[in-house]
Design an enzyme around this catalytic site. Structure first.
Site, short mmCIF file in Angstrom:
data_model
loop_
_atom_site.label_atom_id
_atom_site.label_comp_id
_atom_site.label_asym_id
_atom_site.label_seq_id
_atom_site.Cartn_x
_atom_site.Cartn_y
_atom_site.Cartn_z
N GLY A 116 10.31 55.72 23.95
CA GLY A 116 11.25 56.01 24.90
C GLY A 116 10.69 57.32 25.86
N GLU A 117 11.71 58.31 26.11
CA GLU A 117 11.31 59.31 26.84
C GLU A 117 11.39 60.64 26.07
OE1 GLU A 117 10.26 62.20 28.78
OE2 GLU A 117 9.91 60.51 29.77
N SER A 118 10.29 61.15 25.47
CA SER A 118 10.38 62.24 24.58
C SER A 118 11.23 63.24 25.07
CB SER A 118 8.91 62.72 24.30
OG SER A 118 8.40 63.16 25.47
N CYS A 165 4.89 56.31 20.05
CA CYS A 165 4.66 57.01 21.68
C CYS A 165 5.59 58.20 21.53
CB CYS A 165 5.11 55.74 22.71
SG CYS A 165 4.56 56.00 24.05
N ARG A 208 0.67 64.00 26.73
CA ARG A 208 1.70 62.97 27.07
C ARG A 208 1.00 62.15 28.23
NH1 ARG A 208 5.44 64.79 29.65
NH2 ARG A 208 7.40 63.38 28.87
N ILE A 268 2.37 52.11 27.02
CA ILE A 268 3.28 52.37 28.16
C ILE A 268 3.51 53.88 28.32
CG2 ILE A 268 5.54 52.10 29.11
CD1 ILE A 268 5.99 49.58 27.60
N ARG A 269 2.83 54.45 29.48
CA ARG A 269 2.75 55.88 29.50
C ARG A 269 2.42 56.62 28.12
NH1 ARG A 269 8.19 57.71 31.76
NH2 ARG A 269 7.20 59.60 32.16
N HIS A 322 3.06 50.60 21.01
CA HIS A 322 4.53 50.16 20.63
C HIS A 322 4.29 48.85 20.02
CE1 HIS A 322 6.83 52.97 23.67
NE2 HIS A 322 5.61 52.91 24.26
N GLU A 374 6.90 47.94 18.33
CA GLU A 374 8.22 47.41 18.46
C GLU A 374 8.24 46.49 19.71
OE1 GLU A 374 8.61 51.39 20.78
OE2 GLU A 374 7.41 50.43 18.93
#
Length: 240
Positions: A59-61, A92, A122, A153-154, A217, A219
């Site tokens: 997600g967004e850490s 991630c 990151r 993804i990023r 990821h 998931e």
């Protein structure tokens, strides 16, 4: 032989992890490794207290860190990882949060859970439009197929293994579990040196004691092999 695994559900791909954990548990149940299994979404310290193990999703850490701090979850998470030393897996954003240090953070930095003696970078591979899928070799999945579709993804990478208290004890050395070959780190010079001279490429999965981290990821695939492996490791760690 019962097991309750939580997935931190503050932001990100938590539902996808819940789905794959349940698929993985079904496989282990058919092999008589688990008699009762629950995968629960975790948003409160009380829910965390029910868990034998935890997954922190992608997600967004920065957002996950902010919400965890605002909701009083940060300290219980640190206690879960560092004091209770229960099994935990970060994917991630989750791996970033479990790292002791992170580079390329947003202005002002971000609060980390810590416990994993590494420095991560990151968004190593760039923006979301530069996301990609690449087959990676995961030897720990043997005797099953060890080739796995890594979704990046990023994504962060492990830049450096840090020297710190406990890192040299039994089972506490940071172990490189997967490397993405053929990609040099940005910046040139020293920034392109490998974490370990024996590993060519970017380090994208590590384990230290009770902590497992992947920069990709799992998931976001339909492949539950890593979840099966990790649940098996959880069972061994808990002595069940």
């Amino acid at each position: 032989m019962s097991l309750t695994v939580g997935v931190l559900a503050l932001q990100g791909g938590f539902q996808e992890h819940v789905t794959l954990l349940r698929k993985a548990a079904d496989r282990l149940s058919s092999a008589n490794a688990i008699s009762a299994f629950s995968a629960i979404e975790v948003r409160t310290p009380e829910q965390l207290g029910r868990c034998d193990a935890l997954v922190i999703p992608g997600g967004e850490s920065t957002t996950i860190s902010l919400i965890a701090t605002q909701t009083g979850m940060m300290e219980p998470l640190r206690e879960f990882v560092k004091t209770s030393r229960k099994p935990i897996w970060g994917t991630c954003a989750g791996m970033i949060l479990l790292a002791d240090e992170a580079n390329a953070t947003k202005k002002g930095g971000q609060e980390l859970i810590g416990g994993l003696a590494v420095r991560v970078r990151r968004n190593h591979f760039g923006r979301q439009i530069e996301s990609f899928v690449s087959d990676i070799e995961l030897p720990f999945l043997s005797p099953l197929s060890t080739t796995y579709p890594g979704v990046f993804i990023r994504a962060p990478i492990v830049e450096e293994v840090l020297a710190g208290e406990g890192t040299e004890g039994p089972g506490e050395r940071v172990e490189v579990m997967a490397v993405l070959p053929g990609r040099l780190r940005r910046g040139g010079g020293a920034a392109e040196e490998q974490v370990d001279a024996g590993h060519a490429g970017d380090v994208v999965a590590v384990r230290q004691g009770n902590i497992f981290g992947t920069s990709f990821h799992p998931e976001l695939t339909s492949d539950e092999r890593i979840h099966v492996w990790w649940l098996g490791e959880v069972i061994l760690a808990l002595g069940r």
